[in-house]
Design an enzyme around this catalytic site. Structure first.
Site, PDB file in Angstrom:
ATOM      1  N   HIS A 254       0.834  -1.206   0.000  1.00 23.98           N
ATOM      2  CA  HIS A 254       0.000   0.000   0.000  1.00 23.98           C
ATOM      3  C   HIS A 254       0.868   1.256   0.000  1.00 23.98           C
ATOM      4  O   HIS A 254       0.681   2.156  -0.828  1.00 23.98           O
ATOM      5  CB  HIS A 254      -0.918   0.000   1.226  1.00 23.98           C
ATOM      6  CG  HIS A 254      -1.750   1.235   1.381  1.00 23.98           C
ATOM      7  ND1 HIS A 254      -3.063   1.298   0.983  1.00 23.98           N
ATOM      8  CD2 HIS A 254      -1.463   2.461   1.895  1.00 23.98           C
ATOM      9  CE1 HIS A 254      -3.547   2.505   1.236  1.00 23.98           C
ATOM     10  NE2 HIS A 254      -2.590   3.221   1.803  1.00 23.98           N
ATOM     11  N   GLU A 255       1.831   1.314   0.923  1.00 26.21           N
ATOM     12  CA  GLU A 255       2.663   2.519   1.036  1.00 26.21           C
ATOM     13  C   GLU A 255       3.576   2.684  -0.182  1.00 26.21           C
ATOM     14  O   GLU A 255       3.775   3.797  -0.672  1.00 26.21           O
ATOM     15  CB  GLU A 255       3.472   2.494   2.330  1.00 26.21           C
ATOM     16  CG  GLU A 255       2.637   2.572   3.594  1.00 26.21           C
ATOM     17  CD  GLU A 255       1.781   3.828   3.692  1.00 26.21           C
ATOM     18  OE1 GLU A 255       2.115   4.844   3.059  1.00 26.21           O
ATOM     19  OE2 GLU A 255       0.755   3.774   4.395  1.00 26.21           O
ATOM     20  N   HIS A 258       1.761   4.145  -3.087  1.00 27.81           N
ATOM     21  CA  HIS A 258       1.713   5.608  -3.107  1.00 27.81           C
ATOM     22  C   HIS A 258       2.935   6.200  -3.806  1.00 27.81           C
ATOM     23  O   HIS A 258       2.853   7.268  -4.418  1.00 27.81           O
ATOM     24  CB  HIS A 258       1.639   6.157  -1.677  1.00 27.81           C
ATOM     25  CG  HIS A 258       0.294   6.008  -1.030  1.00 27.81           C
ATOM     26  ND1 HIS A 258      -0.888   6.248  -1.692  1.00 27.81           N
ATOM     27  CD2 HIS A 258      -0.051   5.654   0.236  1.00 27.81           C
ATOM     28  CE1 HIS A 258      -1.905   6.055  -0.868  1.00 27.81           C
ATOM     29  NE2 HIS A 258      -1.422   5.673   0.310  1.00 27.81           N
ATOM     30  N   HIS A 264      -5.484   6.850  -2.677  1.00 28.28           N
ATOM     31  CA  HIS A 264      -6.399   5.933  -2.008  1.00 28.28           C
ATOM     32  C   HIS A 264      -7.546   5.591  -2.944  1.00 28.28           C
ATOM     33  O   HIS A 264      -8.163   6.469  -3.545  1.00 28.28           O
ATOM     34  CB  HIS A 264      -6.932   6.555  -0.717  1.00 28.28           C
ATOM     35  CG  HIS A 264      -5.922   6.582   0.374  1.00 28.28           C
ATOM     36  ND1 HIS A 264      -5.573   7.723   1.052  1.00 28.28           N
ATOM     37  CD2 HIS A 264      -5.161   5.585   0.904  1.00 28.28           C
ATOM     38  CE1 HIS A 264      -4.655   7.437   1.950  1.00 28.28           C
ATOM     39  NE2 HIS A 264      -4.381   6.149   1.884  1.00 28.28           N
ATOM     40  N   CYS A 265      -7.812   4.305  -3.073  1.00 27.04           N
ATOM     41  CA  CYS A 265      -8.807   3.824  -4.038  1.00 27.04           C
ATOM     42  C   CYS A 265     -10.225   4.005  -3.498  1.00 27.04           C
ATOM     43  O   CYS A 265     -10.506   3.673  -2.349  1.00 27.04           O
ATOM     44  CB  CYS A 265      -8.555   2.357  -4.371  1.00 27.04           C
ATOM     45  SG  CYS A 265      -9.666   1.711  -5.639  1.00 27.04           S
ATOM     46  N   CYS A 270      -9.833  -2.927  -2.697  1.00 26.65           N
ATOM     47  CA  CYS A 270      -8.470  -2.755  -3.229  1.00 26.65           C
ATOM     48  C   CYS A 270      -7.498  -2.554  -2.080  1.00 26.65           C
ATOM     49  O   CYS A 270      -7.844  -1.953  -1.056  1.00 26.65           O
ATOM     50  CB  CYS A 270      -8.459  -1.534  -4.154  1.00 26.65           C
ATOM     51  SG  CYS A 270      -6.875  -1.162  -4.958  1.00 26.65           S
ATOM     52  N   CYS A 289      -7.467  -3.448  -7.290  1.00 32.72           N
ATOM     53  CA  CYS A 289      -8.638  -3.506  -8.155  1.00 32.72           C
ATOM     54  C   CYS A 289      -8.178  -3.334  -9.604  1.00 32.72           C
ATOM     55  O   CYS A 289      -7.009  -3.011  -9.874  1.00 32.72           O
ATOM     56  CB  CYS A 289      -9.648  -2.425  -7.768  1.00 32.72           C
ATOM     57  SG  CYS A 289      -9.192  -0.747  -8.262  1.00 32.72           S
ATOM     58  N   CYS A 292      -6.680   0.257 -10.402  1.00 31.14           N
ATOM     59  CA  CYS A 292      -5.333   0.470  -9.850  1.00 31.14           C
ATOM     60  C   CYS A 292      -4.326  -0.481 -10.496  1.00 31.14           C
ATOM     61  O   CYS A 292      -3.154  -0.119 -10.659  1.00 31.14           O
ATOM     62  CB  CYS A 292      -5.351   0.291  -8.338  1.00 31.14           C
ATOM     63  SG  CYS A 292      -6.238   1.618  -7.466  1.00 31.14           S
TER      64      CYS A 292
END
Length: 358
Positions: A254-255, A258, A264-265, A270, A289, A292
């Site tokens: 996640h990080e 970025h 942020h989705c 996601c 997703c 993304c």
């Protein structure tokens, strides 16, 4: 509980766009790739599901953000795209990471391999660990958890100083809780999209973190001296379980996501969804997703099928480790990778590969 359902037309436009140039790019995908991506706007898809908001404290209600389409992502002037001389992802470990050095080595090795599969085609290097004192960061005792915390912004400034010349990005990873400013209780992680910097903590991913008997609660009552980092010498780190590894892989990707300018989705379930608390973080899936996924694939140029195969191999290699009673002999780690918590994700990847015709 609220289910956020976008219309099929809205999702189709978010994925493919109305731009003739981007539509032409989409047409270059193979039949299997189109079948998979089009699951985004199939009403009853079992692959890409709608976002479910459970309470007003969840991320989307408390942090109103615009949903970013693929076209908006593509047209960003500051998108992070790997170059020949800047393509390595660095993960800088900060502070202690386990009760034994061999267990720490295994854990970091698993994270590195998962990161390489997720960001398929890019090299990943692990740096560190470095002592908390080396970062020069501020720290405090959280008034609620009575646990030590380090200042996320100070750590980002340290990472900026030590970022290697060939780094696409550098992300700090720590088992110590984080806070971004004095008025905040904590933060799981934070990142600078434009500078290729991020920091995240696994501290709250221990199942016992919120227990009054949590071993990490500080035992001393006196005020902490601002530069006395000796308080971290006996810092408690949780045991490495399958759940901790799963949560760590989510936060890591996640990080770093970025870093590739993924916001942020808001579209579908996601891994890039934001999370305000552990329950919400556990609800978000390990996967990207379709929207993304197209963003990341555009930035890195990987084969979608080969990427999924690499992620599947990472999980199934752990199952083989468990059967043999240890990890890959090449690494001399001798720890089976705990992948029990990844079994739903394994089934999901197999569904995707079936749709892709693999």
């Amino acid at each position: 509980m609220q289910v956020i359902r976008h219309s099929a037309d809205t999702l189709r436009d978010a994925l493919i766009s109305g731009s003739p140039v981007l539509q032409a790019q989409y047409e270059k995908y193979g039949p299997g790739e189109k079948r998979l991506l089009s699951e985004a706007f199939q009403p009853n898809s079992t692959i890409f599901r709608p976002v479910v908001v459970h309470s007003p404290s969840d991320w989307i209600p408390s942090h109103p953000e615009l949903a970013e389409t693929f076209q908006e992502f593509y047209e960003k002037s500051y998108r992070c795209i790997p170059r020949a001389q800047k393509k390595t992802i660095y993960v800088q470990t900060i502070g202690p990471f386990g009760e034994s050095s061999s267990g720490t080595q295994a854990y970091i090795h698993w994270l590195k391999e998962y990161c390489q599969a997720f960001f398929f085609g890019l090299p990943v290097q692990i740096q560190g660990p470095v002592l908390i004192s080396a970062t020069g960061c501020a720290f405090r005792v959280n008034e609620h958890s009575q646990n030590l915390q380090i200042h996320a912004g100070d750590v980002l400034r340290y990472l900026k100083r030590v970022k290697p010349a060939d780094a696409l990005c550098i992300v700090g990873a720590t088992m110590i809780d984080l806070y971004p400013r004095n008025s905040w209780n904590f933060v799981f992680g934070t990142a600078s999209l434009t500078e290729g910097l991020g920091i995240f903590s696994f501290a709250r991913y221990d199942d016992n973190f919120y227990s009054p008997d949590y071993r990490g609660r500080l035992k001393i009552s006196q005020l902490l001296a601002p530069l006395d980092y000796s308080v971290f010498d006996c810092y408690y780190t949780p045991p490495i379980t399958s759940t901790l590894l799963l949560r760590s892989c989510k936060t890591l990707t996640h990080e770093i996501g970025h870093m590739f300018s993924l916001l942020h989705c808001q579209w579908l379930g996601c891994v890039m969804q934001g999370s305000n608390h552990l329950e919400e973080a556990d609800r978000r899936p390990l996967h990207l997703c379709a929207i993304c996924l197209r963003k990341l694939q555009n930035a890195l140029g990987f084969s979608i099928a080969e990427r999924y195969k690499a992620l599947l191999q990472w999980i199934e290699a752990g199952e083989d480790d468990a059967e043999r009673g240890g990890a890959c002999s090449q690494t001399q780690l001798h720890f089976p990778k705990p992948v029990e918590a990844f079994q739903d994700h394994r089934k999901w990847i197999r569904k995707c590969l079936s749709i892709l015709g693999e």
